[in-house]
Design a protein around this motif. Structure first.
Motif, PDB file in Angstrom:
ATOM      1  N   VAL A 220      59.142  -9.824  49.663  1.00  0.00           N
ATOM      2  CA  VAL A 220      59.918  -9.733  50.911  1.00  0.00           C
ATOM      3  C   VAL A 220      58.979  -9.597  52.114  1.00  0.00           C
ATOM      4  N   ARG A 221      59.492 -10.040  53.259  1.00  0.00           N
ATOM      5  CA  ARG A 221      58.702  -9.928  54.485  1.00  0.00           C
ATOM      6  C   ARG A 221      59.362  -8.919  55.415  1.00  0.00           C
ATOM      7  N   PRO A 222      58.585  -8.309  56.307  1.00  0.00           N
ATOM      8  CA  PRO A 222      59.194  -7.385  57.270  1.00  0.00           C
ATOM      9  C   PRO A 222      60.325  -8.102  58.012  1.00  0.00           C
ATOM     10  N   GLY A 223      61.444  -7.425  58.159  1.00  0.00           N
ATOM     11  CA  GLY A 223      62.580  -8.034  58.852  1.00  0.00           C
ATOM     12  C   GLY A 223      63.571  -8.700  57.923  1.00  0.00           C
ATOM     13  N   ASP A 224      63.178  -8.922  56.669  1.00  0.00           N
ATOM     14  CA  ASP A 224      64.144  -9.463  55.706  1.00  0.00           C
ATOM     15  C   ASP A 224      65.231  -8.419  55.440  1.00  0.00           C
TER      16      ASP A 224
ATOM     17  N   THR B  19      64.895 -13.777  55.440  1.00  0.00           N
ATOM     18  CA  THR B  19      65.533 -14.072  54.154  1.00  0.00           C
ATOM     19  C   THR B  19      66.495 -12.937  53.810  1.00  0.00           C
ATOM     20  N   ILE B  20      67.646 -13.303  53.287  1.00  0.00           N
ATOM     21  CA  ILE B  20      68.593 -12.298  52.801  1.00  0.00           C
ATOM     22  C   ILE B  20      68.501 -12.316  51.271  1.00  0.00           C
ATOM     23  N   TRP B  21      68.087 -11.203  50.703  1.00  0.00           N
ATOM     24  CA  TRP B  21      67.904 -11.117  49.253  1.00  0.00           C
ATOM     25  C   TRP B  21      69.074 -10.359  48.628  1.00  0.00           C
ATOM     26  N   ASN B  22      69.491 -10.800  47.471  1.00  0.00           N
ATOM     27  CA  ASN B  22      70.441 -10.036  46.662  1.00  0.00           C
ATOM     28  C   ASN B  22      69.738  -9.705  45.358  1.00  0.00           C
ATOM     29  N   VAL B  23      69.834  -8.460  44.954  1.00  0.00           N
ATOM     30  CA  VAL B  23      69.150  -8.048  43.720  1.00  0.00           C
ATOM     31  C   VAL B  23      70.159  -7.346  42.806  1.00  0.00           C
ATOM     32  N   ASN B  24      70.269  -7.829  41.579  1.00  0.00           N
ATOM     33  CA  ASN B  24      71.072  -7.117  40.576  1.00  0.00           C
ATOM     34  C   ASN B  24      70.385  -7.273  39.230  1.00  0.00           C
ATOM     35  N   SER B  25      71.101  -6.993  38.141  1.00  0.00           N
ATOM     36  CA  SER B  25      70.388  -7.002  36.866  1.00  0.00           C
ATOM     37  C   SER B  25      70.917  -8.017  35.867  1.00  0.00           C
ATOM     38  N   THR B  26      71.789  -8.901  36.297  1.00  0.00           N
ATOM     39  CA  THR B  26      72.219  -9.948  35.371  1.00  0.00           C
ATOM     40  C   THR B  26      72.679 -11.175  36.141  1.00  0.00           C
ATOM     41  N   ALA B  27      72.379 -12.338  35.586  1.00  0.00           N
ATOM     42  CA  ALA B  27      72.763 -13.577  36.265  1.00  0.00           C
ATOM     43  C   ALA B  27      74.146 -14.052  35.867  1.00  0.00           C
ATOM     44  N   ARG B  28      74.707 -13.450  34.839  1.00  0.00           N
ATOM     45  CA  ARG B  28      76.083 -13.825  34.492  1.00  0.00           C
ATOM     46  C   ARG B  28      76.765 -12.709  33.730  1.00  0.00           C
TER      47      ARG B  28
ATOM     48  N   LYS C 297      61.771  -0.616  51.349  1.00  0.00           N
ATOM     49  CA  LYS C 297      61.721  -0.133  52.743  1.00  0.00           C
ATOM     50  C   LYS C 297      60.276  -0.129  53.244  1.00  0.00           C
ATOM     51  N   ARG C 298      59.365   0.302  52.369  1.00  0.00           N
ATOM     52  CA  ARG C 298      57.949   0.336  52.768  1.00  0.00           C
ATOM     53  C   ARG C 298      57.449  -1.062  53.121  1.00  0.00           C
ATOM     54  N   ALA C 299      58.065  -2.069  52.523  1.00  0.00           N
ATOM     55  CA  ALA C 299      57.648  -3.445  52.822  1.00  0.00           C
ATOM     56  C   ALA C 299      58.222  -3.921  54.161  1.00  0.00           C
ATOM     57  N   GLY C 300      59.046  -3.085  54.789  1.00  0.00           N
ATOM     58  CA  GLY C 300      59.526  -3.416  56.130  1.00  0.00           C
ATOM     59  C   GLY C 300      60.868  -4.126  56.172  1.00  0.00           C
ATOM     60  N   ALA C 301      61.581  -4.136  55.051  1.00  0.00           N
ATOM     61  CA  ALA C 301      62.877  -4.825  55.030  1.00  0.00           C
ATOM     62  C   ALA C 301      64.017  -3.846  55.337  1.00  0.00           C
ATOM     63  N   VAL C 302      65.147  -4.409  55.733  1.00  0.00           N
ATOM     64  CA  VAL C 302      66.381  -3.630  55.851  1.00  0.00           C
ATOM     65  C   VAL C 302      66.963  -3.547  54.448  1.00  0.00           C
ATOM     66  N   VAL C 303      67.348  -2.341  54.009  1.00  0.00           N
ATOM     67  CA  VAL C 303      67.877  -2.208  52.645  1.00  0.00           C
ATOM     68  C   VAL C 303      69.319  -1.698  52.683  1.00  0.00           C
ATOM     69  N   VAL C 304      70.199  -2.458  52.048  1.00  0.00           N
ATOM     70  CA  VAL C 304      71.596  -2.059  51.931  1.00  0.00           C
ATOM     71  C   VAL C 304      71.900  -1.892  50.445  1.00  0.00           C
ATOM     72  N   TRP C 305      72.422  -0.733  50.073  1.00  0.00           N
ATOM     73  CA  TRP C 305      72.801  -0.540  48.665  1.00  0.00           C
ATOM     74  C   TRP C 305      74.304  -0.735  48.532  1.00  0.00           C
ATOM     75  N   ARG C 306      74.689  -1.623  47.612  1.00  0.00           N
ATOM     76  CA  ARG C 306      76.090  -1.975  47.426  1.00  0.00           C
ATOM     77  C   ARG C 306      76.535  -1.430  46.075  1.00  0.00           C
ATOM     78  N   CYS C 307      77.443  -0.454  46.108  1.00  0.00           N
ATOM     79  CA  CYS C 307      77.918   0.154  44.870  1.00  0.00           C
ATOM     80  C   CYS C 307      79.264  -0.464  44.511  1.00  0.00           C
ATOM     81  N   HIS C 308      79.369  -1.043  43.336  1.00  0.00           N
ATOM     82  CA  HIS C 308      80.601  -1.746  42.960  1.00  0.00           C
ATOM     83  C   HIS C 308      81.524  -0.901  42.089  1.00  0.00           C
ATOM     84  N   VAL C 309      81.105   0.316  41.779  1.00  0.00           N
ATOM     85  CA  VAL C 309      81.967   1.164  40.949  1.00  0.00           C
ATOM     86  C   VAL C 309      82.276   2.458  41.685  1.00  0.00           C
ATOM     87  N   GLY C 310      83.332   3.147  41.250  1.00  0.00           N
ATOM     88  CA  GLY C 310      83.665   4.401  41.921  1.00  0.00           C
ATOM     89  C   GLY C 310      84.874   5.060  41.318  1.00  0.00           C
TER      90      GLY C 310
END
Ligand code: UDP
Length: 495
Positions: free
Chosen positions: A155-159, A69-78, A176-189
């Motif tokens: 999440v499952r390992p490998g997600d 599974t590919i998860w996207n996590v943020n803090s607002t739906a709109r 990470k402890r749950a075994g997933a690949v974690v990518v942090w996407r920063c939209h500001v700079g």
């Protein structure tokens, strides 16, 4: 992109409502249900070569991500650019057969006060002037704990988990402890980070140590202290097939503006727009207008559409327009303030804009219209934004800081001439003098006024610039390119 957001609610592509993943008693994360959308319609808007490339990437990705599974996590739906993009990219990824999910973390006002401060400071501005010290670490960590445990259990390992923006950085270690690949996407700079920005990095960096990759919107935004090989650059994108960006005829756009109460007239056309699921929507909610008299169909107008955020400098736009643009009208548009609940500064900024409007000389006030757009239905809101952008003579984005500025790409895609600050991600989009105008100094109100006035006077130059702008967005800033880059990057982790 932003770190705050509007109240939780349906995203552009989401079905009505958001359901809790966890028991209602302990809602720390909620999933945004997103209808899958096929990629076939991209054939209508991108070149055959670009479409083939996309189709090929999808076939490979389906194999690579089978069972994950590919998860996207943020803090607002709109609200704001991140939710805008996720609602499209997640829908297309699902349509392509990838098990992709979008989850939002719940937050209290205290948490969003801290993350809004981080958001402002990453862009070099003090925001509310508060600190980012021990107490703020405590607030941030405590607020994220329940979300981290719920997500780690899901999440499952490998997600693969894509965490977006400062609000979610603190989830990294647990996922990470749950075994997933974690990518942090920063939209500001910020291109040349100052002390304030470096202080915000210092606040967030410890939380990100375990991430597998860090994605920035522009190479100059990448932070010091991250392993070079883990840093990626991926520019944001707009979806050309949404109610926000699908072509609208001038008559249909007028009908929408009339129905939304932004222009006063009779319209023989109906205010229809097409929803992503193919059904037809109609604009019937009205904007709250602050104005002396309404716009008429013959009035040429300039617009800036943005959240009520000081870094978008709405007061500067209003004053600069008043002093330096002798004719034409200005429509300064943003969301209804009631819709803002995790962007603690929105209501205060709107009040500053209203005060500035009252302080304008009456003759100028007559030409300046504040529009608070209805937010009840995200697609209807998008259609109104589309109509404003499609019928504006010139579009402004006078931000003081900008991670990317989707509103710039949206305006360019509609073939409009854009006058925007030559800062941050806006510089990726506009080639000065060719596909728009970049302001060397975003605080120079006279220069802004001069460039707007010139474009209003030189119709041919405006049209040529608009056509170049549209082509540039087609080649570089549509979702197909974004999807490909995500797929290529994520594939390297699961190969
Ligand atoms: N937007 C909207 N309605 C509004 C104000 C803004 O739909 O009343 C949208 C705008 O069209 C764009 C997004 O919010 O798609 C803002 O993204 P951008 O990157 O320009 O700025 P951010 O808000 O992320 O800082």
């Amino acid at each position: 992109m932003r770190a705050g957001g509007y109240s939780r609610g349906p995203a552009g592509r989401a079905a009505q409502g958001v359901f809790a993943m966890a028991a209602a008693s302990a809602r720390a994360i909620s999933e945004v249900p997103v209808e899958p959308i096929g990629l076939g319609r991209f054939q209508e808007v991108v070149s055959p070569a670009a479409y083939r490339h996309l189709a090929h990437t999808v076939v490979q990705a389906r194999e690579r991500f089978a069972g994950r599974t590919i998860w996207n996590v943020n803090s607002t739906a709109r609200g704001g650019g991140v939710a805008e993009m996720l609602s499209s990219l997640v829908a297309y990824a699902r349509g392509a057969g990838l098990d992709t999910r979008w989850v939002v973390i719940e937050g209290q006002q205290e948490f969003f006060r801290v993350t809004k401060r981080v958001h402002n400071q990453i862009q070099g501005y003090p925001g509310d002037g508060g600190e980012l010290g021990e107490a703020e670490h405590g607030t941030y960590e405590r607020a994220l704990e329940p979300a981290a445990s719920e997500l780690a259990a899901a999440v499952r390992p490998g997600d693969v988990v894509l965490l977006h923006d400062p609000q979610t950085a603190g989830l990294t270690a647990e996922i990470k402890r749950a075994g997933a690949v974690v990518v942090w996407r920063c939209h500001v700079g910020m291109d040349s980070p100052n002390e304030i920005a470096v202080g915000a990095w210092r606040f967030l960096r410890p939380y990100l140590a375990d991430a597998d990759a860090y994605v920035f919107s522009r190479s100059t935004f990448a932070w010091d202290g991250f392993e070079h090989s883990k840093v990626r650059v991926i520019a944001p994108s707009i979806d050309p097939l949404t109610p926000k960006n699908s072509p609208l005829s001038a008559a249909r756009a007028s009908a929408i503006l009339i129905s939304a109460g932004i222009v006063e007239a009779y319209s023989a056309s109906l205010p229809f727009y097409q929803r992503p699921n193919g059904s037809v929507g109609m604009v019937c909610d009205r904007a709250d207008m602050l104005q002396l008299e309404p716009l008429r169909p013959a009035d040429r107008f300039v617009t800036q559409v943005s959240r009520w955020d000081r870094l978008k400098d709405p007061v500067g736009v209003l004053n600069g327009f008043g002093e330096h643009v002798p004719n034409a009208h200005l429509v300064l548009a943003g969301p209804q303030p009631g819709a803002v609940d995790d962007d603690p500064e929105g209501a205060a900024v709107l009040k500053e804009v209203v005060d500035a409007w009252h302080a304008l000389p009456e003759a100028v006030r007559r030409r300046v219209h504040l529009a608070r757009l209805p937010m009840r239905d995200a697609e209807q809101n998008a259609a109104i934004v589309n109509a404003l952008q499609s019928n504006a003579a010139v579009i402004v984005q006078k931000s003081l800081a900008e991670g990317f500025g989707l509103t710039v790409a949206e305006a360019m895609w509609k073939g409009r001439p854009v006058v925007a600050s030559g800062i941050g991600g806006i510089q990726e989009q506009i080639e000065d003098g060719r596909s728009g105008v970049l302001l060397g100094d975003p605080t120079d109100l006279a220069a802004m006024g001069r460039e707007i006035t010139r474009l209003l006077a030189e119709c041919e130059r405006a049209a040529t610039m608009g056509a170049a702008a549209q082509e540039r967005v087609r080649r570089h800033f549509l979702s197909d390119r974004h999807l490909r880059q995500y797929a290529e990057m994520l594939s390297s982790f699961v190969a």
